[in-house]
Design a protein around this motif. Structure first.
Motif, PDB file in Angstrom:
ATOM      1  N   TRP A  36     -12.277   2.061  -4.714  1.00 56.35           N
ATOM      2  CA  TRP A  36     -11.322   3.173  -4.620  1.00 56.35           C
ATOM      3  C   TRP A  36     -11.800   4.374  -5.422  1.00 56.35           C
ATOM      4  O   TRP A  36     -11.593   5.516  -5.020  1.00 56.35           O
ATOM      5  CB  TRP A  36      -9.934   2.726  -5.091  1.00 56.35           C
ATOM      6  CG  TRP A  36      -9.409   1.548  -4.330  1.00 56.35           C
ATOM      7  CD1 TRP A  36      -9.002   0.361  -4.835  1.00 56.35           C
ATOM      8  CD2 TRP A  36      -9.242   1.448  -2.903  1.00 56.35           C
ATOM      9  NE1 TRP A  36      -8.591  -0.485  -3.838  1.00 56.35           N
ATOM     10  CE2 TRP A  36      -8.727   0.156  -2.631  1.00 56.35           C
ATOM     11  CE3 TRP A  36      -9.488   2.313  -1.837  1.00 56.35           C
ATOM     12  CZ2 TRP A  36      -8.443  -0.283  -1.342  1.00 56.35           C
ATOM     13  CZ3 TRP A  36      -9.211   1.882  -0.537  1.00 56.35           C
ATOM     14  CH2 TRP A  36      -8.694   0.597  -0.312  1.00 56.35           C
ATOM     15  N   SER A  64     -10.048  -1.371   2.845  1.00 53.51           N
ATOM     16  CA  SER A  64      -8.906  -2.243   2.573  1.00 53.51           C
ATOM     17  C   SER A  64      -9.135  -3.665   3.095  1.00 53.51           C
ATOM     18  O   SER A  64      -8.474  -4.615   2.656  1.00 53.51           O
ATOM     19  CB  SER A  64      -7.633  -1.661   3.183  1.00 53.51           C
ATOM     20  OG  SER A  64      -7.701  -1.678   4.606  1.00 53.51           O
ATOM     21  N   ARG A  89      -4.019  -0.899  10.839  1.00 55.51           N
ATOM     22  CA  ARG A  89      -4.137  -0.522   9.421  1.00 55.51           C
ATOM     23  C   ARG A  89      -4.133   1.004   9.266  1.00 55.51           C
ATOM     24  O   ARG A  89      -3.757   1.514   8.211  1.00 55.51           O
ATOM     25  CB  ARG A  89      -5.427  -1.127   8.843  1.00 55.51           C
ATOM     26  CG  ARG A  89      -5.569  -1.051   7.346  1.00 55.51           C
ATOM     27  CD  ARG A  89      -4.562  -1.944   6.627  1.00 55.51           C
ATOM     28  NE  ARG A  89      -4.666  -3.345   6.977  1.00 55.51           N
ATOM     29  CZ  ARG A  89      -5.411  -4.240   6.339  1.00 55.51           C
ATOM     30  NH1 ARG A  89      -6.153  -3.861   5.311  1.00 55.51           N
ATOM     31  NH2 ARG A  89      -5.390  -5.510   6.697  1.00 55.51           N
TER      32      ARG A  89
END
Length: 403
Positions: A36, A64, A89
């Motif tokens: 991230w 993810s 997603r």
């Protein structure tokens, strides 16, 4: 796995794909990198890698699916979600759009396809051996240091733009102030209108997002105009004009038997000692004449230089006449000057001259027994056309220089 494929399923191979495949494993950072944090750095440097916000959204969705929070802990960084799972997603993004953004990520060298013989994405285990087909995130991991350097370069460029923008904004403000001050000294000069227009146009331009080159051009232009304004304000012509005005005020001051600096009846007596009564003219013509504004013939900076005590009792900034008026209104009650005397002084002197008188009285406050009576007496002179505030300030400056 015994063989690593280099060609995508049912797609032509490209030079970008070949460059990603041929990158050596030694180029990897060697330590885990938060996925991230890496995505945030890539978001800052997206222009460097030629990707858009939508591309980053798809990359975020792909990340993810990677189970660990950091890339590089395991040698295998292949994810194998289906197109349907990826689109779900991504909040229902159309499959065609998703594939287009993935292709852009592959072309940018941030992602690599590991397609199976039939193009499906899956993982297969043979004992302890694990074989996965899908999207390989290892190119993104190998370029993490490059992404970090690019993001830092972008931040440094943004900081340079921010600092230069502040400088241009301050120069614009100074240009507007110099134009206003210069017009007080030489009101007939047309340059001041040009400088004000330039300041206004610059303020409008600063509302937009300007590049470093555009801001540099504005800075050069403003520097030249500021130098031009300073040359005129600080030049010999302005000094000669101020000196001549001061000499004229002194001659007018010395020709008057009842000088403003030496008023023993007022300073040692009281308000009734020498303050004649002012007859108020209630006619229309008389009212208009009384309300006529008498602008000071002395520059504001000389007033501030001659009255340094004002800074002790008033903490605000005084760079314009309206700010001097606010300062005089602030200190007037503490000096014992009534509201009626203050209003009467403004009526016959004008707000600017009345403010000069009050701050000059503050400078000699210890010598004046009745400030209200003193102000009323000067108001009487102003009503008769026999008063100018210039000699008061010049006398204060002369006394300060002689001290």
């Amino acid at each position: 796995m015994e063989y690593t494929p280099i060609s995508p399923f049912m797609r032509p191979i490209s030079l970008a794909h070949m460059r990603v495949v041929q990158q050596p494993e030694a180029a990897a950072p060697g330590k885990p990198v938060s996925k991230w944090e890496l995505l945030r750095e890539l978001s800052k440097a997206q222009a460097t890698f030629g990707i858009s916000e939508r591309d980053l959204t798809v990359l975020q969705g792909l990340l993810s699916f990677f189970p660990d929070d950091a890339l590089g802990r395991n040698a295998d960084m292949v994810i194998f979600p289906s197109n349907k799972a990826i689109c779900e997603r991504l909040n229902g993004m159309p499959c065609s759009t998703m594939r287009r953004h993935i292709a852009r990520l592959v072309d940018a060298g941030l992602l690599m396809r590991r397609d199976s013989p039939n193009g499906k994405r899956y993982v297969r285990k043979h004992g302890e051996e694990r074989v996965a087909f899908g999207f390989d995130l290892s190119p993104l991991y190998r370029r993490s240091e490059e992404v970090a350097r690019a993001a830092e370069a972008v931040r440094e460029a943004e900081e340079r733009v921010r600092r230069l923008r502040e400088v241009v904004s301050l120069m614009r403000r100074d240009l507007a102030s110099l134009a206003e001050f210069g017009e007080e000294l030489q009101p007939s000069l047309g340059l001041w209108d040009q400088l004000r227009d330039k300041a206004v146009l610059t303020a409008r331009a600063l509302r937009r997002k300007l590049t470093l080159e555009e801001l540099s051009a504005y800075r050069e232009d403003l520097e030249a105009r500021l130098d031009q304004a300073r040359d005129i304000i600080d030049g010999p012509e302005t000094e000669e004009m101020i000196t001549n005005d001061a000499h004229y005020e002194r001659r007018l001051h010395n020709s008057n038997k009842e000088t403003i600096d030496l008023e023993p009846a007022l300073e040692k007596g009281g308000p009734a000692a020498g303050a004649p009564h002012i007859e108020r003219d209630t006619s229309v013509a008389g009212g208009e004449e009384a309300e006529t504004k008498r602008l000071p013939k002395i520059p504001l900076h000389l007033v501030i230089a001659g009255c340094p005590s004002l800074k002790t009792f008033y903490q605000g900034e005084v760079r314009h006449w309206h700010q001097l008026y606010s300062a005089a209104s602030h200190v007037r009650p503490a000096m014992g000057i009534s509201a009626s005397a203050w209003e009467e002084a403004q009526r016959f002197m004008g707000p600017e001259q009345a403010s000069i008188v009050v701050v000059a009285m503050l400078e000699r406050f210890a010598e004046i027994r009745s400030p209200g009576g003193y102000l009323r007496a000067l108001t009487t002179k102003a009503a008769a056309g026999e008063f100018s505030c210039g000699p008061m300030i010049m006398a204060l400056i002369s006394r300060r220089d002689a001290a």
